[in-house]
Write a protein that holds these residues in place. Structure first.
Motif, PDB file in Angstrom:
ATOM      1  N   UNK A 237      -2.683  12.563  32.166  1.00  0.00           N
ATOM      2  CA  UNK A 237      -3.007  13.736  31.361  1.00  0.00           C
ATOM      3  C   UNK A 237      -1.846  14.203  30.486  1.00  0.00           C
ATOM      4  N   UNK A 238      -0.656  13.654  30.703  1.00  0.00           N
ATOM      5  CA  UNK A 238       0.499  14.067  29.904  1.00  0.00           C
ATOM      6  C   UNK A 238       0.319  13.645  28.452  1.00  0.00           C
ATOM      7  N   UNK A 239       0.651  14.578  27.556  1.00  0.00           N
ATOM      8  CA  UNK A 239       0.609  14.264  26.131  1.00  0.00           C
ATOM      9  C   UNK A 239       1.641  13.187  25.806  1.00  0.00           C
ATOM     10  N   UNK A 240       2.849  13.375  26.320  1.00  0.00           N
ATOM     11  CA  UNK A 240       3.906  12.376  26.210  1.00  0.00           C
ATOM     12  C   UNK A 240       4.163  11.856  27.612  1.00  0.00           C
ATOM     13  N   UNK A 241       4.255  10.578  27.762  1.00  0.00           N
ATOM     14  CA  UNK A 241       4.444  10.001  29.087  1.00  0.00           C
ATOM     15  C   UNK A 241       5.939   9.889  29.388  1.00  0.00           C
ATOM     16  N   UNK A 242       6.536  11.037  29.748  1.00  0.00           N
ATOM     17  CA  UNK A 242       7.971  11.087  30.030  1.00  0.00           C
ATOM     18  C   UNK A 242       8.300  10.835  31.492  1.00  0.00           C
ATOM     19  N   UNK A 243       7.291  10.545  32.304  1.00  0.00           N
ATOM     20  CA  UNK A 243       7.539  10.335  33.720  1.00  0.00           C
ATOM     21  C   UNK A 243       7.696  11.661  34.446  1.00  0.00           C
ATOM     22  N   UNK A 244       8.284  11.585  35.605  1.00  0.00           N
ATOM     23  CA  UNK A 244       8.539  12.765  36.425  1.00  0.00           C
ATOM     24  C   UNK A 244       9.939  13.280  36.109  1.00  0.00           C
ATOM     25  N   UNK A 245      10.054  14.542  35.813  1.00  0.00           N
ATOM     26  CA  UNK A 245      11.348  15.122  35.470  1.00  0.00           C
ATOM     27  C   UNK A 245      12.348  14.938  36.618  1.00  0.00           C
ATOM     28  N   UNK A 246      11.891  15.100  37.865  1.00  0.00           N
ATOM     29  CA  UNK A 246      12.791  14.918  39.011  1.00  0.00           C
ATOM     30  C   UNK A 246      13.245  13.468  39.134  1.00  0.00           C
ATOM     31  N   UNK A 247      12.347  12.526  38.922  1.00  0.00           N
ATOM     32  CA  UNK A 247      12.735  11.107  38.968  1.00  0.00           C
ATOM     33  C   UNK A 247      13.723  10.788  37.856  1.00  0.00           C
ATOM     34  N   UNK A 248      13.454  11.322  36.672  1.00  0.00           N
ATOM     35  CA  UNK A 248      14.372  11.103  35.552  1.00  0.00           C
ATOM     36  C   UNK A 248      15.748  11.678  35.864  1.00  0.00           C
ATOM     37  N   UNK A 249      15.768  12.865  36.472  1.00  0.00           N
ATOM     38  CA  UNK A 249      17.044  13.491  36.835  1.00  0.00           C
ATOM     39  C   UNK A 249      17.774  12.662  37.885  1.00  0.00           C
ATOM     40  N   UNK A 250      17.026  12.059  38.789  1.00  0.00           N
ATOM     41  CA  UNK A 250      17.647  11.226  39.819  1.00  0.00           C
ATOM     42  C   UNK A 250      18.388  10.068  39.184  1.00  0.00           C
ATOM     43  N   UNK A 251      17.744   9.405  38.246  1.00  0.00           N
ATOM     44  CA  UNK A 251      18.395   8.241  37.634  1.00  0.00           C
ATOM     45  C   UNK A 251      19.546   8.627  36.727  1.00  0.00           C
ATOM     46  N   UNK A 252      19.474   9.810  36.096  1.00  0.00           N
ATOM     47  CA  UNK A 252      20.535  10.198  35.164  1.00  0.00           C
ATOM     48  C   UNK A 252      21.665  10.991  35.817  1.00  0.00           C
ATOM     49  N   UNK A 253      21.339  11.877  36.742  1.00  0.00           N
ATOM     50  CA  UNK A 253      22.334  12.861  37.177  1.00  0.00           C
ATOM     51  C   UNK A 253      22.717  12.840  38.653  1.00  0.00           C
ATOM     52  N   UNK A 254      21.989  12.140  39.504  1.00  0.00           N
ATOM     53  CA  UNK A 254      22.268  12.223  40.947  1.00  0.00           C
ATOM     54  C   UNK A 254      23.672  11.768  41.307  1.00  0.00           C
ATOM     55  N   UNK A 255      24.221  10.818  40.569  1.00  0.00           N
ATOM     56  CA  UNK A 255      25.577  10.341  40.862  1.00  0.00           C
ATOM     57  C   UNK A 255      26.645  11.103  40.088  1.00  0.00           C
ATOM     58  N   UNK A 256      26.239  12.069  39.275  1.00  0.00           N
ATOM     59  CA  UNK A 256      27.198  12.830  38.468  1.00  0.00           C
ATOM     60  C   UNK A 256      27.407  14.253  38.953  1.00  0.00           C
ATOM     61  N   UNK A 257      26.429  14.802  39.632  1.00  0.00           N
ATOM     62  CA  UNK A 257      26.502  16.205  40.027  1.00  0.00           C
ATOM     63  C   UNK A 257      26.063  16.373  41.474  1.00  0.00           C
ATOM     64  N   UNK A 258      26.969  16.922  42.271  1.00  0.00           N
ATOM     65  CA  UNK A 258      26.636  17.181  43.672  1.00  0.00           C
ATOM     66  C   UNK A 258      25.480  18.191  43.772  1.00  0.00           C
ATOM     67  N   UNK A 259      25.500  19.205  42.897  1.00  0.00           N
ATOM     68  CA  UNK A 259      24.464  20.234  42.948  1.00  0.00           C
ATOM     69  C   UNK A 259      23.082  19.651  42.647  1.00  0.00           C
ATOM     70  N   UNK A 260      23.011  18.816  41.627  1.00  0.00           N
ATOM     71  CA  UNK A 260      21.731  18.197  41.282  1.00  0.00           C
ATOM     72  C   UNK A 260      21.308  17.233  42.384  1.00  0.00           C
ATOM     73  N   UNK A 261      22.244  16.453  42.880  1.00  0.00           N
ATOM     74  CA  UNK A 261      21.924  15.513  43.960  1.00  0.00           C
ATOM     75  C   UNK A 261      21.356  16.256  45.173  1.00  0.00           C
ATOM     76  N   UNK A 262      21.975  17.382  45.527  1.00  0.00           N
ATOM     77  CA  UNK A 262      21.504  18.162  46.675  1.00  0.00           C
ATOM     78  C   UNK A 262      20.094  18.697  46.436  1.00  0.00           C
ATOM     79  N   UNK A 263      19.839  19.206  45.236  1.00  0.00           N
ATOM     80  CA  UNK A 263      18.511  19.709  44.890  1.00  0.00           C
ATOM     81  C   UNK A 263      17.470  18.596  44.986  1.00  0.00           C
ATOM     82  N   UNK A 264      17.805  17.423  44.475  1.00  0.00           N
ATOM     83  CA  UNK A 264      16.888  16.288  44.519  1.00  0.00           C
ATOM     84  C   UNK A 264      16.679  15.799  45.946  1.00  0.00           C
ATOM     85  N   UNK A 265      17.738  15.799  46.747  1.00  0.00           N
ATOM     86  CA  UNK A 265      17.601  15.365  48.137  1.00  0.00           C
ATOM     87  C   UNK A 265      16.793  16.379  48.944  1.00  0.00           C
TER      88      UNK A 265
END
Length: 190
Positions: free
Chosen positions: A97-125
């Motif tokens: 149903x997405x107009x643009x198929x950008x995937x899941x924002x959380x999954x995208x954040x995992x691949x881009x930011x989980x190894x760069x930010x402890x705060x983001x990694x903790x939120x995702x975990x």
């Protein structure tokens, strides 16, 4: 005297989230955020601190909206095994149903930011743990009702369902065909 906030914070977070979701954290400029939110730079800095904090708040906003969506899907179920299936089906609807198929924002954040930010990694975990706990609770209930074999390792199955859900999101970016994705769910939940 402090200046009062005169904007809808949820709308600003939603607009910022859309930019971060589409472009990613690193490719998003402050000008992109100014354009998307309608706030000037000083208002963004005064209200959110910096680009990273606006990103972090946007991720939390998305996480809360997804939790609400999952709860909506679960309310429709007539039992725990059906709840698991409806959750996967809901993800397919979200993908297709997405107009643009950008995937899941959380999954995208995992691949881009989980190894760069402890705060983001903790939120995702924390999100991973919450989803696995949701699956675990549904699996235990389904085992009690005889819908899932009692000798099945519930913790491993919950982790499998979570990783499958993440994989479904990624595959859905490449092939958002509903029949194709339903076939994947049938194999996951067999």
């Amino acid at each position: 005297m402090a200046k009062s906030t005169t904007f809808d914070q949820d709308q600003v977070l939603q607009n910022a989230m859309q930019v971060f979701w589409e472009k990613g954290y690193h490719a998003t400029s402050m000008q992109d955020l100014v354009d998307a939110t309608g706030l000037n730079r000083s208002s963004i800095y005064n209200s959110f601190g910096d680009k990273f904090n606006l990103f972090y708040q946007s991720v939390k906003y998305y996480q809360a909206s997804q939790k609400s969506l999952v709860n909506k899907w679960l309310v429709k179920s007539e039992g725990p095994k059906e709840a698991i299936r409806l959750l996967f089906k809901g993800i397919i609807s979200d993908i297709t149903d997405q107009e643009k198929n950008n995937g899941c924002f959380l999954s995208n954040c995992t691949t881009e930011m989980a190894n760069e930010s402890h705060e983001v990694r903790q939120l995702l975990d924390d999100n991973r743990q919450n989803m696995e706990q949701l699956f675990l609770d549904l699996i235990h209930e389904a085992q009690d009702l005889g819908q899932i074999k009692a000798n099945e390792n519930a913790e491993q199955l919950a982790a499998y369902y979570f990783s499958s859900l993440q994989g479904l999101r990624l595959v859905g970016m490449l092939n958002p065909d509903r029949a194709y994705l339903n076939g994947i769910i049938d194999k996951i939940l067999c």
